[in-house]
Scaffold this motif. Structure first.
Motif, PDB file in Angstrom:
ATOM      1  N   PRO A 241      52.174  13.196  44.306  1.00  0.00           N
ATOM      2  CA  PRO A 241      51.278  13.381  43.156  1.00  0.00           C
ATOM      3  C   PRO A 241      50.135  14.347  43.429  1.00  0.00           C
ATOM      4  O   PRO A 241      49.601  14.403  44.537  1.00  0.00           O
ATOM      5  CB  PRO A 241      50.748  11.967  42.899  1.00  0.00           C
ATOM      6  N   ILE A 242      49.766  15.102  42.400  1.00  0.00           N
ATOM      7  CA  ILE A 242      48.571  15.938  42.428  1.00  0.00           C
ATOM      8  C   ILE A 242      47.391  15.074  42.014  1.00  0.00           C
ATOM      9  O   ILE A 242      47.431  14.389  40.991  1.00  0.00           O
ATOM     10  CB  ILE A 242      48.705  17.133  41.469  1.00  0.00           C
ATOM     11  N   GLU A 243      46.340  15.098  42.815  1.00  0.00           N
ATOM     12  CA  GLU A 243      45.156  14.302  42.508  1.00  0.00           C
ATOM     13  C   GLU A 243      43.927  15.194  42.396  1.00  0.00           C
ATOM     14  O   GLU A 243      43.949  16.370  42.769  1.00  0.00           O
ATOM     15  CB  GLU A 243      44.938  13.233  43.580  1.00  0.00           C
ATOM     16  N   GLN A 244      42.854  14.621  41.874  1.00  0.00           N
ATOM     17  CA  GLN A 244      41.576  15.312  41.765  1.00  0.00           C
ATOM     18  C   GLN A 244      40.493  14.447  42.392  1.00  0.00           C
ATOM     19  O   GLN A 244      40.506  13.226  42.242  1.00  0.00           O
ATOM     20  CB  GLN A 244      41.238  15.592  40.296  1.00  0.00           C
ATOM     21  N   LYS A 245      39.572  15.073  43.112  1.00  0.00           N
ATOM     22  CA  LYS A 245      38.507  14.333  43.795  1.00  0.00           C
ATOM     23  C   LYS A 245      37.203  15.139  43.768  1.00  0.00           C
ATOM     24  O   LYS A 245      37.175  16.301  43.392  1.00  0.00           O
ATOM     25  CB  LYS A 245      38.898  14.058  45.261  1.00  0.00           C
ATOM     26  N   VAL A 246      36.144  14.508  44.245  1.00  0.00           N
ATOM     27  CA  VAL A 246      34.797  15.056  44.446  1.00  0.00           C
ATOM     28  C   VAL A 246      34.310  16.030  43.369  1.00  0.00           C
ATOM     29  O   VAL A 246      34.094  17.203  43.636  1.00  0.00           O
ATOM     30  CB  VAL A 246      34.647  15.687  45.847  1.00  0.00           C
ATOM     31  N   PRO A 247      34.098  15.537  42.138  1.00  0.00           N
ATOM     32  CA  PRO A 247      33.537  16.411  41.115  1.00  0.00           C
ATOM     33  C   PRO A 247      32.088  16.781  41.419  1.00  0.00           C
ATOM     34  O   PRO A 247      31.360  16.020  42.073  1.00  0.00           O
ATOM     35  CB  PRO A 247      33.632  15.562  39.839  1.00  0.00           C
ATOM     36  N   SER A 248      31.685  17.951  40.950  1.00  0.00           N
ATOM     37  CA  SER A 248      30.317  18.428  41.126  1.00  0.00           C
ATOM     38  C   SER A 248      29.896  19.144  39.849  1.00  0.00           C
ATOM     39  O   SER A 248      30.582  20.065  39.396  1.00  0.00           O
ATOM     40  CB  SER A 248      30.233  19.376  42.330  1.00  0.00           C
ATOM     41  N   TRP A 249      28.784  18.725  39.274  1.00  0.00           N
ATOM     42  CA  TRP A 249      28.345  19.222  37.970  1.00  0.00           C
ATOM     43  C   TRP A 249      27.484  20.471  38.144  1.00  0.00           C
ATOM     44  O   TRP A 249      26.552  20.484  38.952  1.00  0.00           O
ATOM     45  CB  TRP A 249      27.531  18.150  37.262  1.00  0.00           C
TER      46      TRP A 249
END
Length: 357
Positions: A241-249
Motif C-alpha cells: 500500500p501507498i501511505e501518507q505521513k508527516v503533514p506540514s502546513w
C-alpha cells in the motif's frame, strides 16, 4: 517508522515516530529533483523569490558520533551553534512556540517518550507528560496550547501511528485531554498533527479510509476530510500500500506538504528477512508531495522525507546523503534545491528541526 529511538523520518526518525535515526530517513539520497514550491506567505512589494532564503535560526536535534540525540540552536548557515539540552538522554522533535519564548520537545527515558518544555536558551526545563509514548508536538498560535500524538505501548517494531490518538494540553495549567470530542473518532488511529496558521484546523494522518492518508478537520475533529488523493493505492511492483505521513502546513495556510510512499515497516530491519533489492525498491517510493487544501494542484516536490516550511514559505526535505556521510536537509529556492547546513557532516542520527517563527 523507526523502532523506538533508532531513527527519524524526521520522525520517521521519522524512519518522525521517532524520528531518530537519520540513515533510516524515508528518502532517496540522489533525490535533488522536483519543481520549486516556494510559497510567499507574506507578499511584499517585490514578486521576486529570493535567490537564497534569508538567514534565520532553527533548533535541530541530532547526535554527535555515537552519542545521544540533543537539541542545538543554530543559524541556518551553520554558525553560532549552541546545545540547549543536557546530553544524558535522547531529545528530539522540537517545536518553537509562535511567540518565540518556549520550545516543546520529546525526551526519551527508560519509561517512555515524554513531552518537555524549556526556553530557547535551554533554561527552565519542565516535564509535561509522564511515562507514555508521546511524539510530534505542535503549537497552537496562542503559544499556550500544544497538540501531539500519543501511541499505545508496543514492544513490536511497527509503525507508531498504527495505534495513536491526538491530545491537547494547556502548558500553563498542565490540563490535557483528547483533542477530538467525538468518541467515534477514536475508532480510528489519528496521528502526526500540524495546526493551521490561524489555529482553527488541524491536519493529521488517519487510517479511517483504510490506509493512512492526510486529513484536515476542525480542532474538535468535525468536518474531517481527506485532502491528498493518490493515483493508485498500491505500488504496482511491490504490491504494497501507498501511505501518507508527516503533514506540514505552509505558513500562508494554503498548502500541505507530506511524505508519501511505501512504509518502512516492510523493509528488512522490520520484517527480519533480509531483502536488499526489495528495500531499495521501497526506498525509491519515498517522496514529498504538496497539495492545496481543496485537494487540487498536487505535485511532487522531490524524493525525501520530513517536510518542513520556513516562516517565509520555503519547503525543506531530508534524506541520507552519501556525499555527506550522513543526513542532509535541502531547502527550495529560486535557483532550485540548496543544502540547509544545519547538520554537521557525517550526522548519522537526526531528530527533526524547528524554525524560529
Amino acid at each position: 517508522m523507526l523502532p523506538e529511538c533508532s531513527c527519524s523520518r524526521g520522525i520517521r526518525l521519522f524512519v518522525v515516530g521517532l524520528i531518530s535515526c537519520v540513515m533510516e530517513l524515508h528518502v532517496n539520497a540522489q533525490a535533488n529533483v522536483g519543481p520549486h514550491v516556494h510559497v510567499n506567505a507574506t507578499p511584499n512589494k517585490s514578486s521576486e523569490i529570493p535567490i537564497r532564503p534569508p538567514l534565520r535560526e532553527v533548533i535541530v536535534s541530532y547526535a554527535e558520533g555515537n552519542g545521544k540525540l540533543q537539541l542545538y540552536r543554530v543559524k541556518t548557515d551553520g554558525a553560532s551553534r549552541k546545545r540547549i539540552t543536557d546530553g544524558q538522554t535522547n531529545c528530539m522533535m522540537p517545536a518553537w512556540s509562535p511567540d518565540h519564548h518556549k520550545v516543546v520537545y520529546v525526551k526519551q527515558s527508560d519509561q517512555g517518550l515524554d513531552l518537555w518544555m524549556c526556553d530557547p536558551e535551554g533554561r527552565s526545563h519542565k516535564r509535561l507528560t509522564k511515562f507514555e509514548a508521546n511524539r510530534l508536538p505542535a503549537w497552537l498560535p496562542d503559544s499556550k496550547h500544544v497538540i501531539w500524538m500519543v501511541s499505545a505501548p508496543s514492544r513490536e517494531a511497527k509503525d507508531p501511528a498504527a495505534n495513536s490518538q491526538l491530545h491537547i494540553m494547556n502548558t500553563e495549567t498542565m490540563e490535557s485531554r483528547p483533542l477530538f470530542g467525538d468518541s467515534a473518532q477514536s475508532r480510528f488511529s489519528n496521528a502526526m498533527p500540524t495546526v493551521s496558521p490561524d489555529g482553527t484546523k488541524v491536519a493529521f494522518i488517519s487510517d479511517r479510509s483504510g490506509e493512512f492518508r492526510v486529513w484536515v478537520s476542525n480542532l474538535d475533529g468535525s468536518e474531517a476530510r481527506a485532502v491528498s488523493p493518490v493515483a493508485v493505492g498500491t505500488d504496482p511492483d511491490l504490491k504494497l500500500p501507498i501511505e501518507q505521513k508527516v503533514p506540514s502546513w505552509s505558513p500562508d495556510g494554503k498548502w500541505i506538504a507530506h511524505w508519501e510512499g511505501v512504509e518502512m515497516i516492510h523493509m528488512s530491519p522490520f520484517t527480519g528477512i533480509s531483502n536488499p533489492e526489495r528495500d531499495r525498491k521501497i526506498e525509491s517510493t519515498f517522496r514529498i508531495c504538496v497539495v492545496g487544501l481543496d485537494g487540487k494542484k498536487k505535485r511532487v516536490a522531490g524524493r525525501g522525507d520530513d517536510p518542513n516550511w520556513s516562516p517565509d514559505g520555503f519547503l525543506t526535505r531530508s534524506f541520507p546523503d552519501p556525499r555527506k556521510g550522513g543526513a542532509n536537509i535541502m531547502i527550495d529556492g529560486k535557483d532550485g534545491w540548496q543544502e540547509l547546513p544545519i547538520l554537521p557532516a557525517r550526522t548519522l542520527r537526526y531528530g527533526r528541526f524547528t524554525w524560529k517563527p
